[in-house]
Write a protein that holds these residues in place. Structure first.
Motif, PDB file in Angstrom:
ATOM      1  N   PHE A  34     -20.627 -26.206  15.174  1.00 38.10           N
ATOM      2  CA  PHE A  34     -21.505 -26.124  14.015  1.00 38.10           C
ATOM      3  C   PHE A  34     -20.704 -26.159  12.730  1.00 38.10           C
ATOM      4  CE2 PHE A  34     -23.540 -23.731  17.452  1.00 38.10           C
ATOM      5  CZ  PHE A  34     -24.669 -24.512  17.609  1.00 38.10           C
ATOM      6  N   GLU A  35     -21.231 -26.884  11.754  1.00 38.60           N
ATOM      7  CA  GLU A  35     -20.644 -26.939  10.415  1.00 38.60           C
ATOM      8  C   GLU A  35     -21.731 -26.522   9.438  1.00 38.60           C
ATOM      9  OE1 GLU A  35     -18.743 -30.261   7.477  1.00 38.60           O
ATOM     10  OE2 GLU A  35     -18.346 -30.409   9.621  1.00 38.60           O
ATOM     11  N   ILE A  36     -21.506 -25.418   8.761  1.00 39.77           N
ATOM     12  CA  ILE A  36     -22.505 -24.849   7.860  1.00 39.77           C
ATOM     13  C   ILE A  36     -21.957 -24.924   6.443  1.00 39.77           C
ATOM     14  CG2 ILE A  36     -23.815 -22.784   7.289  1.00 39.77           C
ATOM     15  CD1 ILE A  36     -23.364 -21.926  10.244  1.00 39.77           C
ATOM     16  N   ARG A  37     -22.755 -25.455   5.542  1.00 42.32           N
ATOM     17  CA  ARG A  37     -22.358 -25.543   4.142  1.00 42.32           C
ATOM     18  C   ARG A  37     -23.213 -24.582   3.326  1.00 42.32           C
ATOM     19  NH1 ARG A  37     -22.074 -31.834   4.629  1.00 42.32           N
ATOM     20  NH2 ARG A  37     -20.008 -31.960   5.546  1.00 42.32           N
ATOM     21  N   LEU A  38     -22.549 -23.615   2.713  1.00 41.27           N
ATOM     22  CA  LEU A  38     -23.226 -22.629   1.872  1.00 41.27           C
ATOM     23  C   LEU A  38     -22.465 -22.449   0.568  1.00 41.27           C
ATOM     24  CD1 LEU A  38     -24.004 -19.822   4.463  1.00 41.27           C
ATOM     25  CD2 LEU A  38     -25.646 -21.326   3.389  1.00 41.27           C
ATOM     26  N   PHE A  39     -23.176 -22.547  -0.519  1.00 39.78           N
ATOM     27  CA  PHE A  39     -22.609 -22.273  -1.842  1.00 39.78           C
ATOM     28  C   PHE A  39     -21.330 -23.065  -2.105  1.00 39.78           C
ATOM     29  CE2 PHE A  39     -24.650 -18.272  -0.389  1.00 39.78           C
ATOM     30  CZ  PHE A  39     -25.777 -18.357  -1.205  1.00 39.78           C
ATOM     31  N   GLY A  40     -21.288 -24.320  -1.692  1.00 35.13           N
ATOM     32  CA  GLY A  40     -20.134 -25.167  -1.949  1.00 35.13           C
ATOM     33  C   GLY A  40     -18.963 -24.952  -0.997  1.00 35.13           C
ATOM     34  N   ARG A  41     -19.136 -24.116   0.006  1.00 34.56           N
ATOM     35  CA  ARG A  41     -18.072 -23.862   0.985  1.00 34.56           C
ATOM     36  C   ARG A  41     -18.543 -24.330   2.345  1.00 34.56           C
ATOM     37  NH1 ARG A  41     -14.134 -19.641  -0.780  1.00 34.56           N
ATOM     38  NH2 ARG A  41     -13.377 -20.094   1.292  1.00 34.56           N
ATOM     39  N   THR A  42     -17.608 -24.705   3.193  1.00 36.87           N
ATOM     40  CA  THR A  42     -17.936 -25.170   4.526  1.00 36.87           C
ATOM     41  C   THR A  42     -17.383 -24.194   5.553  1.00 36.87           C
ATOM     42  OG1 THR A  42     -17.833 -27.452   3.789  1.00 36.87           O
ATOM     43  CG2 THR A  42     -17.694 -27.076   6.139  1.00 36.87           C
ATOM     44  N   LEU A  43     -18.244 -23.758   6.443  1.00 36.07           N
ATOM     45  CA  LEU A  43     -17.854 -22.873   7.531  1.00 36.07           C
ATOM     46  C   LEU A  43     -17.987 -23.655   8.821  1.00 36.07           C
ATOM     47  CD1 LEU A  43     -17.130 -20.028   8.555  1.00 36.07           C
ATOM     48  CD2 LEU A  43     -19.570 -19.590   8.697  1.00 36.07           C
ATOM     49  N   TRP A  44     -16.911 -23.746   9.579  1.00 33.25           N
ATOM     50  CA  TRP A  44     -16.894 -24.523  10.811  1.00 33.25           C
ATOM     51  C   TRP A  44     -16.805 -23.572  11.991  1.00 33.25           C
ATOM     52  CZ3 TRP A  44     -12.411 -26.383  13.872  1.00 33.25           C
ATOM     53  CH2 TRP A  44     -12.772 -27.359  14.792  1.00 33.25           C
ATOM     54  N   LEU A  45     -17.794 -23.612  12.881  1.00 26.30           N
ATOM     55  CA  LEU A  45     -17.828 -22.757  14.065  1.00 26.30           C
ATOM     56  C   LEU A  45     -17.680 -23.632  15.310  1.00 26.30           C
ATOM     57  CD1 LEU A  45     -20.815 -20.500  13.034  1.00 26.30           C
ATOM     58  CD2 LEU A  45     -18.397 -19.922  12.977  1.00 26.30           C
ATOM     59  N   PRO A  46     -16.468 -23.731  15.851  1.00 30.57           N
ATOM     60  CA  PRO A  46     -16.212 -24.630  16.980  1.00 30.57           C
ATOM     61  C   PRO A  46     -16.462 -23.958  18.329  1.00 30.57           C
ATOM     62  CG  PRO A  46     -14.164 -23.735  16.215  1.00 30.57           C
ATOM     63  CD  PRO A  46     -15.240 -23.179  15.315  1.00 30.57           C
ATOM     64  N   ILE A  47     -17.706 -23.685  18.654  1.00 30.77           N
ATOM     65  CA  ILE A  47     -18.011 -22.962  19.881  1.00 30.77           C
ATOM     66  C   ILE A  47     -17.716 -23.818  21.111  1.00 30.77           C
ATOM     67  CG2 ILE A  47     -19.852 -21.855  21.187  1.00 30.77           C
ATOM     68  CD1 ILE A  47     -21.020 -21.057  18.430  1.00 30.77           C
ATOM     69  N   ALA A  48     -18.198 -25.064  21.144  1.00 29.86           N
ATOM     70  CA  ALA A  48     -17.969 -25.935  22.300  1.00 29.86           C
ATOM     71  C   ALA A  48     -16.487 -26.287  22.431  1.00 29.86           C
ATOM     72  CB  ALA A  48     -18.809 -27.196  22.188  1.00 29.86           C
ATOM     73  N   THR A  49     -15.818 -26.518  21.318  1.00 25.78           N
ATOM     74  CA  THR A  49     -14.391 -26.815  21.355  1.00 25.78           C
ATOM     75  C   THR A  49     -13.608 -25.632  21.897  1.00 25.78           C
ATOM     76  OG1 THR A  49     -14.616 -28.337  19.500  1.00 25.78           O
ATOM     77  CG2 THR A  49     -12.415 -27.498  19.950  1.00 25.78           C
ATOM     78  N   THR A  50     -14.001 -24.428  21.537  1.00 23.07           N
ATOM     79  CA  THR A  50     -13.342 -23.231  22.046  1.00 23.07           C
ATOM     80  C   THR A  50     -13.476 -23.133  23.562  1.00 23.07           C
ATOM     81  OG1 THR A  50     -13.824 -22.100  19.975  1.00 23.07           O
ATOM     82  CG2 THR A  50     -13.216 -20.729  21.846  1.00 23.07           C
ATOM     83  N   VAL A  51     -14.664 -23.437  24.067  1.00 22.23           N
ATOM     84  CA  VAL A  51     -14.879 -23.396  25.513  1.00 22.23           C
ATOM     85  C   VAL A  51     -14.025 -24.446  26.216  1.00 22.23           C
ATOM     86  CG1 VAL A  51     -16.593 -23.758  27.330  1.00 22.23           C
ATOM     87  CG2 VAL A  51     -17.178 -22.421  25.316  1.00 22.23           C
ATOM     88  N   VAL A  52     -13.992 -25.664  25.689  1.00 21.92           N
ATOM     89  CA  VAL A  52     -13.195 -26.732  26.298  1.00 21.92           C
ATOM     90  C   VAL A  52     -11.713 -26.379  26.292  1.00 21.92           C
ATOM     91  CG1 VAL A  52     -12.460 -29.138  26.008  1.00 21.92           C
ATOM     92  CG2 VAL A  52     -14.871 -28.543  25.828  1.00 21.92           C
ATOM     93  N   LEU A  53     -11.210 -25.897  25.173  1.00 21.39           N
ATOM     94  CA  LEU A  53      -9.793 -25.537  25.098  1.00 21.39           C
ATOM     95  C   LEU A  53      -9.463 -24.343  25.995  1.00 21.39           C
ATOM     96  CD1 LEU A  53      -9.074 -26.043  21.303  1.00 21.39           C
ATOM     97  CD2 LEU A  53      -8.411 -27.521  23.196  1.00 21.39           C
ATOM     98  N   SER A  54     -10.391 -23.417  26.135  1.00 19.91           N
ATOM     99  CA  SER A  54     -10.172 -22.279  27.029  1.00 19.91           C
ATOM    100  C   SER A  54     -10.094 -22.731  28.483  1.00 19.91           C
ATOM    101  CB  SER A  54     -11.296 -21.258  26.877  1.00 19.91           C
ATOM    102  OG  SER A  54     -11.300 -20.732  25.595  1.00 19.91           O
ATOM    103  N   LEU A  55     -10.978 -23.646  28.862  1.00 19.46           N
ATOM    104  CA  LEU A  55     -10.938 -24.179  30.225  1.00 19.46           C
ATOM    105  C   LEU A  55      -9.640 -24.949  30.484  1.00 19.46           C
ATOM    106  CD1 LEU A  55     -14.621 -25.359  30.684  1.00 19.46           C
ATOM    107  CD2 LEU A  55     -13.494 -23.418  31.780  1.00 19.46           C
ATOM    108  N   MET A  56      -9.195 -25.700  29.486  1.00 19.30           N
ATOM    109  CA  MET A  56      -7.925 -26.423  29.633  1.00 19.30           C
ATOM    110  C   MET A  56      -6.758 -25.449  29.762  1.00 19.30           C
ATOM    111  SD  MET A  56      -8.561 -29.597  26.982  1.00 19.30           S
ATOM    112  CE  MET A  56      -6.837 -29.773  26.678  1.00 19.30           C
ATOM    113  N   ALA A  57      -6.748 -24.407  28.964  1.00 23.43           N
ATOM    114  CA  ALA A  57      -5.674 -23.413  29.026  1.00 23.43           C
ATOM    115  C   ALA A  57      -5.685 -22.670  30.370  1.00 23.43           C
ATOM    116  CB  ALA A  57      -5.790 -22.425  27.879  1.00 23.43           C
ATOM    117  N   ALA A  58      -6.873 -22.359  30.869  1.00 21.49           N
ATOM    118  CA  ALA A  58      -6.974 -21.693  32.167  1.00 21.49           C
ATOM    119  C   ALA A  58      -6.500 -22.603  33.284  1.00 21.49           C
ATOM    120  CB  ALA A  58      -8.412 -21.247  32.411  1.00 21.49           C
TER     121      ALA A  58
END
Length: 64
Positions: free
Chosen positions: A34-58
């Motif tokens: 998810f990429e959320i834009r609020l008040f001129g700032r961008t917040l990036w929440l990489p939930i699926a990427t975190t899961v993929v990288l965790s599976l790769m690390a495991a």
């Protein structure tokens, strides 16, 4: 329980720092990132990427 929350929070902060590199590799555009834009700032929440990288690390840890 609180340890896992801290680990997840730190992992998300680390991934946020490497956002540009991950997007070049195609990992920042998965469904569930998810990429959320609020008040001129961008917040990036990489939930699926975190899961993929965790599976790769495991998988690598199990292989070693």
């Amino acid at each position: 329980m609180i340890r896992w929350l801290i680990v997840i929070f730190l992992a998300l902060l680390l991934l946020n720092g490497f956002a540009a590199l991950l997007r070049k590799l195609g990992l920042g555009r998965l469904p569930g990132d998810f990429e959320i834009r609020l008040f001129g700032r961008t917040l990036w929440l990489p939930i699926a990427t975190t899961v993929v990288l965790s599976l790769m690390a495991a998988g690598i840890a199990r292989w070693l």
